[in-house]
Motif scaffolding. Structure first.
Motif: not given
Length: 399
Positions: A80-90, A115-116, A330-334
């Motif tokens: 999940a970190a990958v698409p979020l980092l791609l979003h962060q990079r524009g 995408v979300r 991308g992440y499960m929450l508490h």
């Protein structure tokens, strides 16, 4: 039990819980690691690297400091970190239709899938009408083609249900379309390599000997909890036994289920399920999501990206897991289905045992990996015992 490693002052209860996991909860080989800020406060390992090695085994190999393990769906938190980092990079718009990047995906009523929705399990394609063989699942072509052709089983965006297997091809293909690289290569070059951590989606041949063997093990149940546990699991178990249920079909999108000890399976890139990591490296990965890495000083998520990861996108009845679940991007929450350290925590469990997460409020990153697979999906009793002990440590220290 010969437990190796260290605990910092004030975190001894985590070690006690780790020992009890072997004495009372059926663990055979496992490791747990915790970072608070840039400080490593727990780094423990014990047992055998081969979960098949029972009490009568002839000198089974011990779990070593650098033993890595398949972490099943805990891989999803890394992926999940990958698409979020791609979003962060524009490079990736989370609110764009998936078809913007992957035109073939628009088939059969999926043109409005965003995408979300892939990240929040709202895309409506947790199943495949024709399951893939293990070889097809890992060939890099058959999976994306199958999910692109699949009709959704609910109107995308209107409900959520855990995409247990199809998450691999949904995320893997969107990353390939945007970057030209496979998701495993992207993780290696942009996350694991710069951080210097032992974490792979697609295990290199040179690392095979370090990985422990998985095996199914019984889940010991204290007598006082037997009735409660049966009642809590009945609906999920019933759904899984029904071949027509979304539960069974979602987990059965690969049929037969792969042999997770097979080198060919471990070498494939299945970001839903076959990541390999040490507990220490998985904890450092989560620590780098919320703050500077302990060794390199790198931080992965900007504050706005961290907010995206842990902001609720899906909540309530899960059409696949048949319990109430909560997901960010991308992440499960508490929540009741997967209790983490606090309401601020985000991460991902692996079916049968593993768990990793970060808690921004306390600056904590946690990872537990095991080779003894028990019958659970989101709330393994061994992982939960460690989380409870860690929560008590923080409470005692006023965090």
């Amino acid at each position: 039990m010969d437990v190796q490693g260290m605990v910092a002052d004030g975190f001894e209860p985590v070690r006690k819980a780790f020992v009890r996991n072997f004495e009372q909860r059926g663990d055979r080989g496992a490791a747990v690691a915790v970072y608070v800020g840039r400080r490593k406060v727990v780094d423990l390992w014990a047992g055998t690297a081969d979960a098949d090695a029972g009490p009568g085994a002839d000198r089974p190999a011990p779990w070593a400091q650098d033993t890595a393990q398949v972490v099943r769906s805990a891989t999803k938190g890394v992926a999940a970190a990958v698409p979020l980092l791609l979003h962060q990079r524009g490079q990736l718009d989370l609110d764009a239709p998936v078809g913007t990047y992957w035109p073939e995906f628009k088939a059969n009523g999926k043109d409005r899938v965003l995408v979300r929705h892939l990240l929040s399990h709202r895309a409506g394609v947790p199943v495949l009408d024709t399951p893939l063989t293990p070889a097809e699942a890992g060939d890099g072509v058959s999976g994306p083609e199958a999910v692109a052709a699949q009709a959704p089983v609910w109107e995308p965006g209107t409900a959520h249900g855990y995409h247990a297997q199809t998450y691999s091809w949904l995320l893997g293909e969107i990353v390939r379309r945007v970057t030209g690289r496979s998701i495993g290569r992207w993780v290696a070059e942009e996350i694991a390599g710069p951080l210097g951590i032992d974490l792979w989606i697609g295990l290199p041949e040179a690392e095979r000997a370090r990985v422990g063997r998985l095996a199914a093990v019984e889940t010991p149940t204290p007598p006082a909890a037997q009735g409660l546990r049966v009642r809590a699991k009945r609906s999920v178990s019933d759904a899984y036994r029904d071949p027509a249920s979304l539960t069974r079909r979602a987990f059965g999108a690969i049929d037969p289920l792969p042999d997770e000890n097979d080198p060919a399976y471990r070498a494939a890139e299945l970001p839903a399920s076959n990541g390999v990591a040490t507990a220490r490296s998985l904890a450092r990965f989560y620590a780098a999501l919320i703050g500077p890495d302990a060794n390199s000083g790198r931080r992965l998520f900007a504050p706005a990206t961290l907010t995206l990861a842990r902001t609720e996108e899906s909540a309530g009845p899960d059409r696949v897991l048949v319990v109430n679940t909560r997901f960010g991007l991308g992440y499960m929450l508490h929540g009741p289905a997967s209790p983490l350290l606090s309401p601020a925590s985000f991460g991902h469990p692996g079916r049968g045992g593993s768990l990793a997460f970060a808690d921004p409020e306390t600056g904590t990153a946690f990872a537990y990996v095991t080779n003894g697979m028990q019958q659970n999906v989101t709330a393994d009793p061994r992982a939960q015992a460690l989380v409870r002990a860690l929560r008590d440590c923080h409470a005692a220290q006023g965090r």
